[in-house]
Design an enzyme around this catalytic site. Structure first.
Site, short mmCIF file in Angstrom:
data_model
loop_
_atom_site.label_atom_id
_atom_site.label_comp_id
_atom_site.label_asym_id
_atom_site.label_seq_id
_atom_site.Cartn_x
_atom_site.Cartn_y
_atom_site.Cartn_z
N LYS A 177 0.85 -1.18 0.00
CA LYS A 177 0.00 0.00 0.00
C LYS A 177 0.88 1.22 0.00
O LYS A 177 2.00 1.19 0.52
CB LYS A 177 -0.87 0.02 1.26
CG LYS A 177 -2.05 0.93 1.15
CD LYS A 177 -3.17 0.24 0.40
CE LYS A 177 -4.45 1.00 0.41
NZ LYS A 177 -5.56 0.11 0.03
N1 GLU Z 1 -7.26 0.04 -3.32
C1 GLU Z 1 -8.03 -1.14 -3.54
C2 GLU Z 1 -8.07 -2.00 -2.28
O1 GLU Z 1 -7.93 -1.50 -1.20
C3 GLU Z 1 -7.59 -1.90 -4.77
C4 GLU Z 1 -6.18 -2.39 -4.76
C5 GLU Z 1 -5.72 -2.97 -6.10
O2 GLU Z 1 -6.51 -3.07 -7.01
O3 GLU Z 1 -4.53 -3.30 -6.16
O4 GLU Z 1 -8.32 -3.17 -2.34
#
Ligand code: GLU
Length: 416
Positions: free
Chosen positions: A106
């Site tokens: 993240k």
């Molecule tokens: N931000 C989204 C999540 O929290 C998608 C992450 C992604 O597609 O890599 O799952």
């Protein structure tokens, strides 16, 4: 004096609980709890007025045992190391739960995008990508949109990365515009998955979608689409909120008309087809399901005892704190955990990554049918695990995911 647990404390407590359920060693706990790589970068930006500001950016790659890091990039004032650590860990479990060949990561930049122009946000994004360049890549760590970022952000991301490597590399990000190799169905995938899991949870409790009432917190990337899919399927979406306020209509809100109102005014309040309500009350409404689909930590020890819904579907990441969760659990409220409820986003991100690498594109029907089948299969597995081990759905989902990550780690062995 007791301090409030951080999101990372709550995430580690979930892992601790999985340890109790699965029975692995403290050494393994330590290994799973500790992020593999944590990067903090300065993101200097030239403002439109010529002045300079230095923002703080982060990328945390929590685990790589099952594949490259995967997870969104968040632009928000609330971003800090503890939040990103928690969200990166959640991504590891989410990807493993869905059986995707990814680890978890993240990222984020601590700033409020509403206070910056589009040109400034482009410069911020490009500088952040430049700073992260050595540690990201289609086989290393693949970012995606999250709170405060979108397909445009991913287009700048892809372009900056591609300029650096000297050729167009669409596999570096997911959630790209379809015109740049993004997947059909990715933009609405998280919302669609929230609808699928809400339907499954209500069905599990014997509630038909046509009889169901729902309240949705948030009318952004996740909440807006989720409310619409639910409305179209015949559920009554009686309450919806955004950062400015909340609205209520006992007969159900017309989400298409509300969408038009929001496109014109930027807010859900003052919508002609509903009355205003206290946003604090939305999650406490006497409805079948409440869907917190905005920010973290909205169901806490202070309001969990007043939640009247039979189901909480976590459209957002981490909307229920550990102490709030314990109260809901004690009271028999079913919680569809974030790593399952909002996993449609990363699932279709995976489909997008596969398409980007193959240069072969799927039609919308293939994407959405694959998503539905995959998510419902995981729902069944989680319900099965929860029955078998007499645990709740979050404990089941996290344990299943942790077991897969631990297994991958054990098969690979510890190097050197
Ligand atoms: N931000 C989204 C999540 O929290 C998608 C992450 C992604 O597609 O890599 O799952």
């Amino acid at each position: 004096m007791t301090t409030t647990p951080t999101p990372y404390d709550d995430a580690k407590a979930q892992l601790k609980r999985a340890q109790e359920i699965l029975g692995f060693s403290d050494d393994d706990y330590e290994l799973l709890a500790t992020p593999r790589r944590e990067i903090t970068v300065a993101v200097p930006v030239k403002r439109d007025d010529g002045t300079k500001t230095v923002l703080r950016g982060y990328r945390i790659q929590h685990n790589w045992s099952r594949g490259p890091g995967k997870g969104g990039v968040r632009y928000s004032e609330r971003v800090d190391m503890e939040e990103v650590r928690a969200l990166a860990m959640l991504m590891t479990w989410k990807a493993a739960l869905l059986n995707l060949p990814y680890g978890g990561a993240k990222g984020g930049i601590a700033f409020n995008p509403a206070e910056y122009s589009k040109a400034e946000i482009e410069r911020i994004t490009r500088r952040y990508v430049h700073e992260l360049f050595p540690v990201i890549g289609p086989d290393i760590d693949i970012p995606a949109p999250d709170m405060g970022t979108d397909a445009q952000t991913m287009a700048w991301f892809m372009d900056t990365y591609s300029q650096a490597v000297g050729y167009t590399q669409p596999g570096i990000v997911t959630g790209k515009p379809v015109s740049l190799g993004g997947s059909l169905g990715r933009a609405e995938a998280t919302s669609l998955g929230v609808y699928f899991t809400t339907r499954a949870a209500l069905g599990h409790l014997g509630i038909e979608e046509n009889d169901a009432t729902v309240a949705v917190q948030g009318f952004g990337k996740v909440g807006r689409g989720a409310a619409r899919f639910m409305d179209k399927a015949g559920m009554k979406v009686v309450a919806i909120s955004d950062v400015f306020g909340a609205i209520y209509n006992a007969d159900g809100i017309d989400t298409d008309a509300l969408g038009e109102h929001v496109d014109e005014t930027g807010k859900v309040v003052d919508f002609a087809g509903a009355e205003a309500m206290d946003p604090e009350e939305l999650l406490l409404l006497d409805v079948d399901a409440v869907v917190p689909a905005a920010i973290e930590a909205v169901i806490t020890k202070d309001n969990a005892a007043d939640v009247k819904a039979r189901v909480v579907v976590e459209g957002a990441n981490g909307p229920t704190t550990g102490s709030g969760d314990a109260i809901l659990n004690e009271r028999g409220v079913m919680v569809v955990p974030d790593i399952l409820a909002n996993s449609g986003g990363v699932l279709v991100s995976y489909y997008e990554w596969v398409q980007s690498r193959d240069n072969f594109f799927w039609d919308l029907e293939r994407v959405q049918k694959s998503q539905e089948a995959a998510m419902l299969a995981v729902w069944d597995e989680v319900v099965e695990f929860s029955k078998e081990h007499s645990v709740n759905l979050r404990e089941a989902a996290v344990s299943m995911a942790v077991e897969r990550v631990l297994d991958a780690h054990k098969m690979r062995g510890l190097f050197p």
